[in-house]
Structure formats: C-alpha cells, structure tokens
Design a protein around this motif. Structure first.
Motif, PDB file in Angstrom:
ATOM      1  N   HIS A   1      51.863 -44.763 -54.010  1.00  0.00           N
ATOM      2  CA  HIS A   1      52.122 -46.182 -54.264  1.00  0.00           C
ATOM      3  C   HIS A   1      50.938 -46.989 -53.713  1.00  0.00           C
ATOM      4  N   PRO A   2      49.843 -47.051 -54.483  1.00  0.00           N
ATOM      5  CA  PRO A   2      48.630 -47.712 -53.984  1.00  0.00           C
ATOM      6  C   PRO A   2      48.835 -49.210 -53.775  1.00  0.00           C
ATOM      7  N   GLU A   3      48.124 -49.714 -52.790  1.00  0.00           N
ATOM      8  CA  GLU A   3      48.103 -51.145 -52.519  1.00  0.00           C
ATOM      9  C   GLU A   3      46.770 -51.491 -51.876  1.00  0.00           C
ATOM     10  N   ARG A   4      46.412 -52.753 -51.952  1.00  0.00           N
ATOM     11  CA  ARG A   4      45.154 -53.205 -51.355  1.00  0.00           C
ATOM     12  C   ARG A   4      45.427 -53.579 -49.894  1.00  0.00           C
TER      13      ARG A   4
ATOM     14  N   GLU B   1      43.368 -53.844 -45.690  1.00  0.00           N
ATOM     15  CA  GLU B   1      42.136 -53.841 -44.905  1.00  0.00           C
ATOM     16  C   GLU B   1      42.097 -52.566 -44.063  1.00  0.00           C
ATOM     17  N   PHE B   2      41.070 -51.755 -44.255  1.00  0.00           N
ATOM     18  CA  PHE B   2      41.067 -50.407 -43.690  1.00  0.00           C
ATOM     19  C   PHE B   2      40.576 -50.362 -42.246  1.00  0.00           C
ATOM     20  N   VAL B   3      39.666 -51.232 -41.865  1.00  0.00           N
ATOM     21  CA  VAL B   3      39.113 -51.180 -40.509  1.00  0.00           C
ATOM     22  C   VAL B   3      40.199 -51.492 -39.483  1.00  0.00           C
ATOM     23  N   GLU B   4      40.903 -52.585 -39.690  1.00  0.00           N
ATOM     24  CA  GLU B   4      41.986 -52.949 -38.769  1.00  0.00           C
ATOM     25  C   GLU B   4      43.100 -51.901 -38.789  1.00  0.00           C
ATOM     26  N   PHE B   5      43.376 -51.368 -39.980  1.00  0.00           N
ATOM     27  CA  PHE B   5      44.386 -50.325 -40.126  1.00  0.00           C
ATOM     28  C   PHE B   5      44.007 -49.095 -39.294  1.00  0.00           C
ATOM     29  N   LEU B   6      42.743 -48.689 -39.355  1.00  0.00           N
ATOM     30  CA  LEU B   6      42.273 -47.542 -38.586  1.00  0.00           C
ATOM     31  C   LEU B   6      42.335 -47.830 -37.086  1.00  0.00           C
ATOM     32  N   GLU B   7      41.949 -49.034 -36.684  1.00  0.00           N
ATOM     33  CA  GLU B   7      42.013 -49.398 -35.267  1.00  0.00           C
ATOM     34  C   GLU B   7      43.437 -49.311 -34.734  1.00  0.00           C
ATOM     35  N   THR B   8      44.397 -49.759 -35.544  1.00  0.00           N
ATOM     36  CA  THR B   8      45.794 -49.741 -35.109  1.00  0.00           C
ATOM     37  C   THR B   8      46.295 -48.310 -34.926  1.00  0.00           C
ATOM     38  N   VAL B   9      46.030 -47.457 -35.929  1.00  0.00           N
ATOM     39  CA  VAL B   9      46.502 -46.071 -35.860  1.00  0.00           C
ATOM     40  C   VAL B   9      45.815 -45.328 -34.720  1.00  0.00           C
ATOM     41  N   ALA B  10      44.484 -45.470 -34.606  1.00  0.00           N
ATOM     42  CA  ALA B  10      43.750 -44.775 -33.560  1.00  0.00           C
ATOM     43  C   ALA B  10      44.132 -45.289 -32.176  1.00  0.00           C
ATOM     44  N   GLY B  11      44.339 -46.591 -32.053  1.00  0.00           N
ATOM     45  CA  GLY B  11      44.733 -47.151 -30.760  1.00  0.00           C
ATOM     46  C   GLY B  11      46.061 -46.602 -30.284  1.00  0.00           C
TER      47      GLY B  11
ATOM     48  N   VAL C   1      40.489 -51.324 -49.194  1.00  0.00           N
ATOM     49  CA  VAL C   1      40.645 -50.137 -50.049  1.00  0.00           C
ATOM     50  C   VAL C   1      41.917 -50.292 -50.865  1.00  0.00           C
ATOM     51  N   ASN C   2      42.037 -49.490 -51.881  1.00  0.00           N
ATOM     52  CA  ASN C   2      43.251 -49.443 -52.694  1.00  0.00           C
ATOM     53  C   ASN C   2      43.812 -48.027 -52.606  1.00  0.00           C
ATOM     54  N   ALA C   3      44.871 -47.867 -51.822  1.00  0.00           N
ATOM     55  CA  ALA C   3      45.430 -46.530 -51.595  1.00  0.00           C
ATOM     56  C   ALA C   3      46.874 -46.688 -51.137  1.00  0.00           C
ATOM     57  N   ASP C   4      47.562 -45.546 -51.036  1.00  0.00           N
ATOM     58  CA  ASP C   4      48.923 -45.532 -50.506  1.00  0.00           C
ATOM     59  C   ASP C   4      48.823 -45.650 -48.985  1.00  0.00           C
ATOM     60  N   LYS C   5      49.213 -46.787 -48.471  1.00  0.00           N
ATOM     61  CA  LYS C   5      49.006 -47.073 -47.050  1.00  0.00           C
ATOM     62  C   LYS C   5      49.786 -46.111 -46.158  1.00  0.00           C
ATOM     63  N   GLY C   6      51.030 -45.834 -46.524  1.00  0.00           N
ATOM     64  CA  GLY C   6      51.843 -44.921 -45.730  1.00  0.00           C
ATOM     65  C   GLY C   6      51.272 -43.523 -45.703  1.00  0.00           C
ATOM     66  N   ARG C   7      50.796 -43.036 -46.852  1.00  0.00           N
ATOM     67  CA  ARG C   7      50.230 -41.696 -46.911  1.00  0.00           C
ATOM     68  C   ARG C   7      48.886 -41.622 -46.181  1.00  0.00           C
TER      69      ARG C   7
ATOM     70  N   TYR D   1      36.194 -35.075 -42.071  1.00  0.00           N
ATOM     71  CA  TYR D   1      35.725 -36.285 -42.741  1.00  0.00           C
ATOM     72  C   TYR D   1      36.406 -36.464 -44.094  1.00  0.00           C
ATOM     73  N   PHE D   2      36.396 -37.699 -44.571  1.00  0.00           N
ATOM     74  CA  PHE D   2      36.755 -38.010 -45.949  1.00  0.00           C
ATOM     75  C   PHE D   2      36.092 -39.324 -46.331  1.00  0.00           C
ATOM     76  N   SER D   3      35.962 -39.565 -47.626  1.00  0.00           N
ATOM     77  CA  SER D   3      35.347 -40.794 -48.139  1.00  0.00           C
ATOM     78  C   SER D   3      36.312 -41.469 -49.081  1.00  0.00           C
ATOM     79  N   ILE D   4      36.369 -42.815 -48.998  1.00  0.00           N
ATOM     80  CA  ILE D   4      37.269 -43.594 -49.834  1.00  0.00           C
ATOM     81  C   ILE D   4      36.526 -44.807 -50.368  1.00  0.00           C
ATOM     82  N   PRO D   5      36.676 -45.150 -51.654  1.00  0.00           N
ATOM     83  CA  PRO D   5      35.969 -46.315 -52.204  1.00  0.00           C
ATOM     84  C   PRO D   5      36.458 -47.610 -51.567  1.00  0.00           C
ATOM     85  N   SER D   6      35.528 -48.500 -51.285  1.00  0.00           N
ATOM     86  CA  SER D   6      35.873 -49.834 -50.791  1.00  0.00           C
ATOM     87  C   SER D   6      35.907 -50.792 -51.982  1.00  0.00           C
ATOM     88  N   ILE D   7      36.768 -51.793 -51.883  1.00  0.00           N
ATOM     89  CA  ILE D   7      36.915 -52.775 -52.952  1.00  0.00           C
ATOM     90  C   ILE D   7      36.766 -54.170 -52.357  1.00  0.00           C
ATOM     91  N   LYS D   8      36.606 -55.132 -53.221  1.00  0.00           N
ATOM     92  CA  LYS D   8      36.463 -56.523 -52.769  1.00  0.00           C
ATOM     93  C   LYS D   8      37.815 -57.128 -52.445  1.00  0.00           C
TER      94      LYS D   8
END
Length: 358
Positions: A209-212, A214-224, A248-254, A351-358
C-alpha cells in the motif's frame, strides 16, 4: 479468384495437350513449307529435320521450365517439411496445379510451424510447471523440517518447566518457571506470526500500500527507537543523514519492517564496543541506505544464503528465528528495489536503494 479444374485453361494437362497439338500443327506446316522450297528433296528434308530438332529442343526447354523445375522445387519443399524444416517456403507460383499445390504446401507449412511453436511453448510451460511444483514441494518439505526443528526447542523447554512446576514448592523457582514458559510461548507465537506474514507476502495474499512520506525523519524515528534509547547499547553509534527532507513512495509499514530487521540484525552482530554506522545518501534521484556493523564477517559463500528462510550463521552469538532477512528480501523485491550485503575487512554492510520523489 480460383477457377475450377474443369474450366481452368491453365491446368498442366491442358498445357501439355495444347503444346502437343501446337507441335503437331507446326510439324505439319513446316513439312509442307519445306517441300515447297525451290530446293532439291534431299536439301528440303535436311532443313525440315534441322527444324524438327530445334523444335524438340524448344519443347524440351519448355517442359523443363514449366513442368520439371516446379516438380523439383515442390519435391524439395516437401522434403524439407518432412524433416520439420518450415523456414523456407515453396516459391512455385502460377495458376496451374503446381501453383495451387505450392500454395497449399506453404499454408500447411505455416500451420505446422504454428502448431509446433504452440507445442514447444506448451512443453516449456509444462516443464516450468513441473519444476515449480518440484520446487514448491521441496520448499514445503524444507519449511516443515525447519519449522519442526524451530518448534522442538521451545516446546521441549515448556514441557520440562511445566513438569518441574508439578514438583516445585518454592515460590521463587515456580515464578521463574512461569516466566520461562511465557517467554518460550511468546517466542513460538512470534515465530508463527512472522512465518505467516512472510508466507502471505510470498503468495501475494498480502499486498503493498504505497504512500508518499518523508524518509529521513522516518529513518531517524525508527533508528532512534532501536538504537539511541536502547538500555543495553554497547557500541559506538555513528550516522550520516541528509540535511534536507527526502520523499519516497512506498509502503510505510513494510519499510518500517525492513529498517527494524536490518537495524536489529546489525545491533545483534556488532562486536562489544564496536562501530555501528547508519547512513543515507542521495545520488541521481536515489536514496542509498547503508548500515554497517563492526564484527565477524559473513563467509563469502554464505552471503547469498542469508536472505533465505531459517538461515542462521553457525557462528552467530544470538538465536533468532532466521526469518528477518527473508522478510527484508521479500519486501524490497516487491518494491523492485536493489538490495544486498557485502563484507568489509572488519564487519558487514547491508544496503538498499529507493527512488526519491518530489
């Protein structure tokens, strides 16, 4: 438009009949003409015989062109078809039987080629289906063996501690037994839940279930949550993150599952006091995630195996379910993202790579 055999003036039989009559007429006329020449009878006969020989050669050439050559080409085409070679069509053309036969042979060749192509496709699909069924059967057998092996330990512990409760009178030990039983039960429950989730992803029962977001803050929250606030942290945490937001556009929960499993895996494998480095970099419209743990490298021949179910390194210092990296691989594959793991001189990087979007 086709003409029936009775009305078609271009049939081989009528061509030969017409040619024979025409040749007879020409012979008669040529003989009459030669006898009326102002020459002697012997000379006139010689001239007529020469003309007859030339006429015979002409008729022979005509027969070779319009009968022998088409028959030879038709025979050659039929021979190729008999050897299942349909790559060259018969080039005999015309409105006679040879042309119709050539047309029919070409249609038959095309139909046979289509049929053989369909049969080959069906055979390939059948082989693929058989191989897939064999693979599924092997995977099910392997899954049953692995699951029974994984269940054997907690069930054995639960049974042993349950039997111990029957004879134990000291309250402190009974309380310890209860805690062990609950812990092992939770371990089995977690294992089964994780396995069902992975099976749902693999079978397509659970979709994305993809959604747009913000990945940086999302990563900070999970890693923190997993690293900064960990009371048992015994490592040197380093991180490198972009200063600007990246979407990014991805399934946030997954994707949270992916980060959870990769970070927990790195945390469990980092050596005491070693470096655990988390980084996210931007390049050409992509976000590259890396997590490095200083510790024991993975044997090079085992790197491809770490993404399979129930795989655990025999040198690992912790006992996990062996499903975390399999879930990571499945989720990233469903997102069509590039991922992997590599050894460094003193540790391992995932590692993994994910496309960034505007």
């Amino acid at each position: 438009m086709k003409i029936s055999g009775q009305m078609n003036v271009f049939t081989i039989r009528k061509k030969i009949l017409l040619a024979s009559k025409l040749m007879g007429i020409i012979l008669v006329l040529s003989y009459v003409f030669s006898t009326r020449l102002p020459l002697s009878a012997d000379v006139s006969l010689i001239i007529w015989l020469i003309f007859v020989a030339a006429l015979i050669c002409a008729v022979d050439l005509w027969m070779a062109r319009f009968i022998s050559k088409p028959v030879s080409e038709l025979n050659e085409a039929a021979g190729r078809m008999a050897n299942l070679d349909f790559s060259h069509l018969c080039k005999v053309s015309g409105r006679d039987e040879f042309g119709e036969l050539s047309h029919s042979l070409n249609i038959m060749a095309q139909n046979l080629q289509d049929t053989f192509g369909a049969l080959e496709h069906a055979n390939r699909k059948l082989e693929q289906d058989v191989e897939q069924k064999k693979r599924l059967l092997s995977e099910r057998r392997e899954l049953a063996d692995s699951l029974s092996h994984e269940m054997k330990t907690p069930l054995g512990v639960i049974q042993a501690y349950t039997e111990g409760l029957q004879d134990e009178t000291e309250e402190a030990k009974r309380q310890h037994y209860y805690e062990v039983i609950i812990k092992e039960t939770e371990r089995m429950s977690c294992l089964i839940t994780t396995l069902l989730d992975l099976s749902a992803l693999e079978s397509g029962a659970a979709g994305l279930h993809p959604e747009r977001f913000e990945f940086v803050e999302f990563l900070e929250t999970v890693a923190g949550r997993l690293l900064v606030d960990a009371p048992d942290a015994d490592f040197n945490l380093q991180y490198e993150l972009p200063e600007l937001p990246a979407y990014v556009n991805a399934d946030k929960g997954r994707m949270e599952q992916v980060l959870n499993n990769l970070i927990v895996n790195a945390k469990r494998n980092v050596r005491p006091g070693g470096i655990l480095k988390l980084s996210l970099t931007e390049r050409e419209g992509m976000l590259d995630f890396f997590i490095y743990n200083q510790g024991q490298p993975i044997p090079q021949e085992n790197l491809p195996k770490i993404w399979t179910k129930f795989y655990r390194d025999k040198n690992a210092k912790y006992s996990g379910s062996g499903l975390g990296l399999a879930i990571v691989a499945q989720i990233l594959s469903m997102h069509h993202l590039k991922y992997g793991a590599s050894n460094r001189q003193d540790g391992v990087t995932f590692y993994f790579s994910i496309p960034s979007i505007k």
